[in-house]
Design a protein around this motif. Structure first.
Motif, PDB file in Angstrom:
ATOM      1  N   ARG A 157      -3.929  -3.347  -0.293  1.00 42.38           N
ATOM      2  CA  ARG A 157      -4.883  -2.846   0.707  1.00 42.38           C
ATOM      3  C   ARG A 157      -5.082  -1.338   0.571  1.00 42.38           C
ATOM      4  O   ARG A 157      -6.207  -0.834   0.675  1.00 42.38           O
ATOM      5  CB  ARG A 157      -4.399  -3.193   2.111  1.00 42.38           C
ATOM      6  CG  ARG A 157      -5.367  -2.767   3.217  1.00 42.38           C
ATOM      7  CD  ARG A 157      -4.916  -3.237   4.581  1.00 42.38           C
ATOM      8  NE  ARG A 157      -4.845  -4.695   4.657  1.00 42.38           N
ATOM      9  CZ  ARG A 157      -5.899  -5.478   4.840  1.00 42.38           C
ATOM     10  NH1 ARG A 157      -7.110  -4.939   4.962  1.00 42.38           N
ATOM     11  NH2 ARG A 157      -5.753  -6.778   4.906  1.00 42.38           N
ATOM     12  N   TYR A 158      -3.993  -0.602   0.317  1.00 40.28           N
ATOM     13  CA  TYR A 158      -4.084   0.856   0.236  1.00 40.28           C
ATOM     14  C   TYR A 158      -4.992   1.299  -0.911  1.00 40.28           C
ATOM     15  O   TYR A 158      -5.848   2.180  -0.743  1.00 40.28           O
ATOM     16  CB  TYR A 158      -2.688   1.462   0.055  1.00 40.28           C
ATOM     17  CG  TYR A 158      -2.710   2.955  -0.161  1.00 40.28           C
ATOM     18  CD1 TYR A 158      -2.901   3.826   0.910  1.00 40.28           C
ATOM     19  CD2 TYR A 158      -2.566   3.499  -1.435  1.00 40.28           C
ATOM     20  CE1 TYR A 158      -2.937   5.205   0.713  1.00 40.28           C
ATOM     21  CE2 TYR A 158      -2.614   4.860  -1.644  1.00 40.28           C
ATOM     22  CZ  TYR A 158      -2.802   5.720  -0.568  1.00 40.28           C
ATOM     23  OH  TYR A 158      -2.859   7.073  -0.767  1.00 40.28           O
ATOM     24  N   TYR A 159      -4.820   0.686  -2.074  1.00 36.64           N
ATOM     25  CA  TYR A 159      -5.569   1.138  -3.247  1.00 36.64           C
ATOM     26  C   TYR A 159      -6.951   0.502  -3.372  1.00 36.64           C
ATOM     27  O   TYR A 159      -7.764   0.945  -4.188  1.00 36.64           O
ATOM     28  CB  TYR A 159      -4.767   0.865  -4.528  1.00 36.64           C
ATOM     29  CG  TYR A 159      -3.585   1.794  -4.698  1.00 36.64           C
ATOM     30  CD1 TYR A 159      -3.773   3.157  -4.923  1.00 36.64           C
ATOM     31  CD2 TYR A 159      -2.282   1.309  -4.640  1.00 36.64           C
ATOM     32  CE1 TYR A 159      -2.700   4.016  -5.084  1.00 36.64           C
ATOM     33  CE2 TYR A 159      -1.193   2.159  -4.796  1.00 36.64           C
ATOM     34  CZ  TYR A 159      -1.410   3.509  -5.021  1.00 36.64           C
ATOM     35  OH  TYR A 159      -0.346   4.352  -5.173  1.00 36.64           O
ATOM     36  N   ARG A 160      -7.220  -0.515  -2.576  1.00 36.31           N
ATOM     37  CA  ARG A 160      -8.495  -1.221  -2.720  1.00 36.31           C
ATOM     38  C   ARG A 160      -9.688  -0.282  -2.562  1.00 36.31           C
ATOM     39  O   ARG A 160     -10.637  -0.340  -3.359  1.00 36.31           O
ATOM     40  CB  ARG A 160      -8.580  -2.362  -1.708  1.00 36.31           C
ATOM     41  CG  ARG A 160      -9.927  -3.096  -1.768  1.00 36.31           C
ATOM     42  CD  ARG A 160      -9.983  -4.267  -0.817  1.00 36.31           C
ATOM     43  NE  ARG A 160      -9.816  -3.858   0.576  1.00 36.31           N
ATOM     44  CZ  ARG A 160      -9.979  -4.674   1.606  1.00 36.31           C
ATOM     45  NH1 ARG A 160     -10.281  -5.946   1.394  1.00 36.31           N
ATOM     46  NH2 ARG A 160      -9.809  -4.249   2.852  1.00 36.31           N
ATOM     47  N   ASP A 161      -9.666   0.572  -1.561  1.00 32.27           N
ATOM     48  CA  ASP A 161     -10.803   1.460  -1.338  1.00 32.27           C
ATOM     49  C   ASP A 161     -11.019   2.411  -2.510  1.00 32.27           C
ATOM     50  O   ASP A 161     -12.164   2.753  -2.843  1.00 32.27           O
ATOM     51  CB  ASP A 161     -10.609   2.264  -0.044  1.00 32.27           C
ATOM     52  CG  ASP A 161     -10.796   1.406   1.202  1.00 32.27           C
ATOM     53  OD1 ASP A 161     -11.334   0.279   1.070  1.00 32.27           O
ATOM     54  OD2 ASP A 161     -10.387   1.845   2.289  1.00 32.27           O
TER      55      ASP A 161
END
Length: 247
Positions: free
Chosen positions: A210-214
């Motif tokens: 979730r953290y790196y998705r953006d």
């Protein structure tokens, strides 16, 4: 409309583990690819390093065998000689690259963890390609900035592979586009990021996913709009986007 039984069967055939190195919906289909065309043609040093890496607690960080095969063939097709790799881990993709390069080929390899690299180094040495590798321990950004400062390095790399900190991919791209030659390739790994790029906002994702998705979404948007390159996003491994420099 699918019945509950059909839905359960469909789900049972999908990869359940977050971080699995294939985006194919069927484990059986992925296994077929591996057993039919990958494992049977995998060089012995790569097999040894793959099996060694599988025992490491961070083994999900490694390049998949099918992606290693793809990179090896791609480098031969473009006759690459001078290359760079950002993010090495135990060196599976690095070994795939080194085996594909000519005797006088070179790889500038960077990673913040020398210990992981040294885990695979004996296999790389046994394969007789360690002399092609210039390993630098530490963050890649200072090295890239130093390279960019010297104009003789501009356009000097045939191929660059990036499999590192996703939050720095765009910062890398700003520098790498100067260092890769016109007609050369940059490969950004994990650009489909466990399939999370199309996951709904409330999807249950691991924290790091979730953290790196953006950051991955931002990269993909930027690459698609960059007029200096033409791109091809492939569902190999965890997704790889190839960028060919146009100007």
């Amino acid at each position: 409309m699918a019945t509950n039984t059909q839905e359960q069967q469909s789900q049972a055939g999908r990869h359940q583990e977050v971080g699995h190195k294939s985006l194919l919906q069927s484990d059986a289909l992925y296994q077929y690819i591996l057993e039919t065309s990958v494992y049977s043609r995998e060089p012995e040093p790569m097999k040894e390093l793959r099996e060694l890496t599988a025992k490491h607690p961070w083994n999900l960080m490694t390049t998949s065998a099918d992606e290693g095969q793809f990179l090896n063939m791609l480098l031969k097709l473009i006759n690459a000689k001078n290359t760079m790799e950002i993010g090495v881990y135990t060196g599976y993709s690095l070994l795939a690259t080194a085996l594909a390069l000519p005797e006088d080929g070179k790889i500038l390899a960077m990673d913040i963890n020398r210990e992981n690299y040294e885990l695979g180094l004996p296999v790389i040495q046994k394969a007789g390609v360690a002399d092609k590798i210039d390993f630098r321990e530490g963050p890649a950004m200072p090295v890239l900035d130093q390279l960019v400062e010297d104009e003789k390095n501009h356009g000097s790399f045939d191929f660059i592979f990036v499999d590192a900190d996703k939050d720095n991919y765009l910062n890398y791209h700003k520098r790498l586009i100067e260092l890769v030659k016109v007609g050369g390739l940059i490969g950004y790994d994990n650009t489909l990021w466990n399939g999370s790029v199309v996951a709904p906002p409330d999807a249950p994702l691991r924290k790091y996913v979730r953290y790196y998705r953006d950051f991955v979404l931002e990269l993909n948007k930027a690459l698609a709009a960059d007029p200096r390159i033409e791109i091809c996003m492939l569902p190999v491994g965890d997704g790889i986007t190839l960028c060919r420099r146009l100007k």
